[in-house]
Design a protein around this motif. Structure first.
Motif, PDB file in Angstrom:
ATOM      1  N   THR A 332      65.959  36.390  46.849  1.00  0.00           N
ATOM      2  CA  THR A 332      64.527  36.113  46.868  1.00  0.00           C
ATOM      3  C   THR A 332      64.198  35.059  45.827  1.00  0.00           C
ATOM      4  N   LEU A 333      63.620  33.949  46.263  1.00  0.00           N
ATOM      5  CA  LEU A 333      63.229  32.889  45.343  1.00  0.00           C
ATOM      6  C   LEU A 333      61.881  33.182  44.684  1.00  0.00           C
ATOM      7  N   ALA A 334      60.941  33.688  45.473  1.00  0.00           N
ATOM      8  CA  ALA A 334      59.605  33.978  44.946  1.00  0.00           C
ATOM      9  C   ALA A 334      58.969  35.039  45.839  1.00  0.00           C
ATOM     10  N   VAL A 335      57.860  35.569  45.358  1.00  0.00           N
ATOM     11  CA  VAL A 335      57.129  36.622  46.081  1.00  0.00           C
ATOM     12  C   VAL A 335      55.652  36.259  46.076  1.00  0.00           C
ATOM     13  N   LEU A 336      55.035  36.327  47.245  1.00  0.00           N
ATOM     14  CA  LEU A 336      53.582  36.175  47.374  1.00  0.00           C
ATOM     15  C   LEU A 336      53.019  37.585  47.583  1.00  0.00           C
ATOM     16  N   ARG A 337      52.496  38.147  46.501  1.00  0.00           N
ATOM     17  CA  ARG A 337      52.132  39.565  46.491  1.00  0.00           C
ATOM     18  C   ARG A 337      50.628  39.723  46.698  1.00  0.00           C
ATOM     19  N   GLY A 338      50.250  40.521  47.716  1.00  0.00           N
ATOM     20  CA  GLY A 338      48.845  40.817  47.979  1.00  0.00           C
ATOM     21  C   GLY A 338      48.497  42.249  47.652  1.00  0.00           C
ATOM     22  N   ARG A 339      47.331  42.680  48.135  1.00  0.00           N
ATOM     23  CA  ARG A 339      46.887  44.047  47.859  1.00  0.00           C
ATOM     24  C   ARG A 339      47.568  45.048  48.787  1.00  0.00           C
ATOM     25  N   MET A 340      47.848  44.621  50.043  1.00  0.00           N
ATOM     26  CA  MET A 340      48.437  45.525  51.016  1.00  0.00           C
ATOM     27  C   MET A 340      49.913  45.247  51.273  1.00  0.00           C
ATOM     28  N   VAL A 341      50.305  43.994  51.303  1.00  0.00           N
ATOM     29  CA  VAL A 341      51.686  43.638  51.626  1.00  0.00           C
ATOM     30  C   VAL A 341      52.185  42.597  50.623  1.00  0.00           C
ATOM     31  N   ILE A 401      43.775  27.659  43.823  1.00  0.00           N
ATOM     32  CA  ILE A 401      44.891  28.008  42.945  1.00  0.00           C
ATOM     33  C   ILE A 401      44.315  28.190  41.541  1.00  0.00           C
ATOM     34  N   ASP A 402      44.307  29.406  41.061  1.00  0.00           N
ATOM     35  CA  ASP A 402      43.722  29.739  39.751  1.00  0.00           C
ATOM     36  C   ASP A 402      42.280  29.232  39.651  1.00  0.00           C
ATOM     37  N   GLY A 409      45.136  18.267  53.015  1.00  0.00           N
ATOM     38  CA  GLY A 409      45.960  17.096  52.749  1.00  0.00           C
ATOM     39  C   GLY A 409      46.387  16.949  51.306  1.00  0.00           C
ATOM     40  N   SER A 410      45.989  17.860  50.420  1.00  0.00           N
ATOM     41  CA  SER A 410      46.344  17.785  48.989  1.00  0.00           C
ATOM     42  C   SER A 410      47.452  18.775  48.677  1.00  0.00           C
ATOM     43  N   LYS A 411      48.092  18.559  47.504  1.00  0.00           N
ATOM     44  CA  LYS A 411      49.175  19.416  47.021  1.00  0.00           C
ATOM     45  C   LYS A 411      48.836  19.892  45.625  1.00  0.00           C
ATOM     46  N   TRP A 412      49.487  21.029  45.248  1.00  0.00           N
ATOM     47  CA  TRP A 412      49.289  21.557  43.896  1.00  0.00           C
ATOM     48  C   TRP A 412      50.533  22.340  43.490  1.00  0.00           C
ATOM     49  N   ARG A 413      50.847  22.219  42.201  1.00  0.00           N
ATOM     50  CA  ARG A 413      52.041  22.889  41.680  1.00  0.00           C
ATOM     51  C   ARG A 413      51.732  24.361  41.410  1.00  0.00           C
ATOM     52  N   LEU A 414      52.663  25.208  41.839  1.00  0.00           N
ATOM     53  CA  LEU A 414      52.513  26.649  41.623  1.00  0.00           C
ATOM     54  C   LEU A 414      53.388  27.071  40.456  1.00  0.00           C
ATOM     55  N   SER A 415      52.813  27.818  39.573  1.00  0.00           N
ATOM     56  CA  SER A 415      53.569  28.364  38.443  1.00  0.00           C
ATOM     57  C   SER A 415      53.659  29.879  38.588  1.00  0.00           C
ATOM     58  N   ASN A 416      54.393  30.507  37.703  1.00  0.00           N
ATOM     59  CA  ASN A 416      54.538  31.963  37.768  1.00  0.00           C
ATOM     60  C   ASN A 416      53.187  32.640  37.491  1.00  0.00           C
ATOM     61  N   ASN A 417      52.867  33.695  38.256  1.00  0.00           N
ATOM     62  CA  ASN A 417      51.614  34.458  38.141  1.00  0.00           C
ATOM     63  C   ASN A 417      50.384  33.625  38.531  1.00  0.00           C
ATOM     64  N   SER A 418      50.564  32.603  39.354  1.00  0.00           N
ATOM     65  CA  SER A 418      49.408  31.862  39.850  1.00  0.00           C
ATOM     66  C   SER A 418      48.671  32.700  40.897  1.00  0.00           C
ATOM     67  N   VAL A 419      47.346  32.618  40.872  1.00  0.00           N
ATOM     68  CA  VAL A 419      46.509  33.359  41.830  1.00  0.00           C
ATOM     69  C   VAL A 419      46.164  32.413  42.986  1.00  0.00           C
ATOM     70  N   SER A 424      39.080  34.364  51.038  1.00  0.00           N
ATOM     71  CA  SER A 424      38.771  35.669  50.426  1.00  0.00           C
ATOM     72  C   SER A 424      39.961  36.598  50.344  1.00  0.00           C
ATOM     73  N   LEU A 425      41.160  36.152  50.713  1.00  0.00           N
ATOM     74  CA  LEU A 425      42.378  36.934  50.539  1.00  0.00           C
ATOM     75  C   LEU A 425      43.100  36.413  49.302  1.00  0.00           C
ATOM     76  N   ARG A 426      43.354  37.296  48.358  1.00  0.00           N
ATOM     77  CA  ARG A 426      43.962  36.881  47.089  1.00  0.00           C
ATOM     78  C   ARG A 426      45.402  37.365  47.000  1.00  0.00           C
ATOM     79  N   PHE A 427      46.258  36.468  46.484  1.00  0.00           N
ATOM     80  CA  PHE A 427      47.670  36.774  46.292  1.00  0.00           C
ATOM     81  C   PHE A 427      48.096  36.297  44.910  1.00  0.00           C
ATOM     82  N   VAL A 428      49.164  36.916  44.420  1.00  0.00           N
ATOM     83  CA  VAL A 428      49.773  36.497  43.145  1.00  0.00           C
ATOM     84  C   VAL A 428      51.155  35.926  43.474  1.00  0.00           C
ATOM     85  N   PHE A 429      51.400  34.735  43.011  1.00  0.00           N
ATOM     86  CA  PHE A 429      52.673  34.063  43.277  1.00  0.00           C
ATOM     87  C   PHE A 429      53.613  34.336  42.103  1.00  0.00           C
ATOM     88  N   LEU A 430      54.687  35.082  42.384  1.00  0.00           N
ATOM     89  CA  LEU A 430      55.663  35.452  41.345  1.00  0.00           C
ATOM     90  C   LEU A 430      56.970  34.720  41.619  1.00  0.00           C
TER      91      LEU A 430
END
Length: 449
Positions: A332-341, A401-402, A409-419, A424-430
């Protein structure tokens, strides 16, 4: 002028004296003209005081029997002075009858219609049914079990109503008046529902069960016994009741089969065990068998396709429970963690969005919550060679992102614990830091070469 008015007053007094003398000679008292119609008008202050005194005096009048006088401290009003001057000088005996207004009020309060306005749930049709049934059976218990009233009455209520019709004159009178007002068709329908008496059933039981009686048979029975049958009986009603008696083995030539002797009584389950299943015909349905074969073939094809696509799955979805397994493993490289899954990222590039029949994606966000606002392909998460994760927005709605919006059409860098917030669906990127460190080390070894 003065002499004219004096002579006119003398003539009036002389006429009044003559009228009084004639009335005294005849022994009658002149009646004051009054109307039975009550005219409501406003009372003046002096009349309000007098009416209150009159009410208090009439309460004390019952014991003494003498009409009380006015209070000595109160002065008579102008209207009363005129009445006193015109009244005869002879004393008038008090009339024992009360005022007409009071008599009307007493009569209204004594009317029985006001007292018994609501007689309960019993309707005139129910009373007529009750009377007819009791006259037929002479048993209130049979009436309670056999008559279908408009409401569900208990046996006690039926008994109380019957006793009230017999012994309560008010309820009996009102019930009779209500029953007389019923329509003749309604009365005929109620009379047709009357219970059968024992004498009627005894005559019907004499008709043989093996015979085939017709309407003429029962019509002849009615003509031969007019006193035994109820007045509303018809040949068709007798035939229907005879068939019911035949169904329950109540005719004279019918006998009920006794139960088999012995300790063991044959029940349904024992009889079912005695049936030989091999003797039962098994009707084969070729159409049903063909449909089952086609459905079985389709299910096997779908299972085969899933097995072939199993190695292509790169994102696993796990339900989050209180005792969840660790977020990361060796793949597993990373996890996109939500409230249910939670979504496990096991490849360098995954797509986010809403899965449909025509569009299959890696991360179906509808598993987390309502995703009708999310595009079918909302975004892409990529892992570059240097170990950095980037998210690219390819949908109509922005991705936050946070708290910072990433437009289409835009991009953004994801870091650890980014929201990551999408519609209206929120996830934490680990990020799996250990695995990413190994990837960066390998990339650094390859770069100098």
């Amino acid at each position: 002028m003065a002499s004219g008015t004096a002579s006119r007053s003398e003539d009036e007094e002389s006429l009044a004296g003559q009228k009084r003398a004639s009335s005294q000679a005849l022994g009658t008292i002149p009646k004051r003209r009054s109307s039975s119609r009550f005219i409501k008008r406003k009372k003046f202050d002096d009349e309000l005081v007098e009416s209150s005194l009159a009410k208090s005096s009439t309460r004390a009048k019952g014991a003494s029997g003498v009409e009380p006088g006015r209070c000595s401290g109160s002065e008579p009003s102008s209207s009363e002075k005129k009445k006193v001057s015109k009244a005869p000088s002879t004393p008038v005996p008090p009339s024992p009858a009360p005022a007409p207004g009071l008599t009307k009020r007493v009569k209204k309060s004594k009317q029985p219609l006001q007292v018994t306005k609501d007689l309960g749930r019993w309707k005139p049709a129910d009373d007529l049914l009750l009377i007819n049934a009791v006259l037929q059976t002479n048993d209130l218990t049979s009436v309670h079990l056999g008559v279908k009233f408009s409401c569900r009455f208990t046996l006690r209520e039926v008994q109380e109503r019957w006793y009230a019709l017999l012994y309560d004159p008010v309820i009996s009178k009102l019930a009779c008046q209500a029953m007389r007002q019923l329509h003749p068709e309604a009365i005929a329908a109620i009379q047709s529902k009357a219970l059968f008496s024992k004498a009627e059933e005894q005559l019907l039981s004499k008709v043989g069960s093996t015979s085939q009686p017709t309407l003429e048979t029962f019509q002849d029975l009615l003509h031969r016994h007019p006193d035994a049958f109820y007045l509303a009986r018809t040949a068709k009603a007798l035939q229907a009741h005879w068939q019911l008696m035949k169904q329950y083995y109540l005719l004279e030539d019918q006998t009920v089969q006794p139960l088999p002797k012995g300790d063991q009584v044959l029940n349904f389950s024992d009889a079912e065990d005695l049936i030989d299943d091999s003797k039962l015909k098994d009707m084969r349905d070729e159409v049903l068998e063909h449909e089952l074969t086609v459905a079985d073939r389709r299910q096997k094809r779908e299972i085969r396709q899933l097995e072939q696509e199993l190695h292509k799955w790169q994102v696993l979805v796990d339900s989050i429970t209180g005792m969840s397994s660790p977020d990361f493993d060796s793949q597993t490289l990373a996890v996109l963690r939500g409230r249910m899954v939670r979504y496990l990222m096991r490849s360098r590039e995954i797509t986010l969005g809403r899965a449909t029949k025509d569009n299959q994606i890696d991360v179906d966000l509808s598993l987390e919550g309502p995703a009708w606002k999310i595009s079918r392909k909302q975004g892409v998460i990529k892992l570059k060679n240097n170990g950095d994760f980037f998210i690219a927005n390819e949908g109509r709605r922005p991705i936050y992102i946070d708290g910072r919006p990433v437009l289409c059409g835009s991009k953004w860098r994801l870091s650890n614990n980014s929201v990551v917030e999408i519609a209206s669906l929120r996830f934490v990127f680990l990020i799996n830091q250990d695995l990413i460190a190994l990837i960066r080390a390998e990339a650094a070894k390859i770069t100098p070469q």
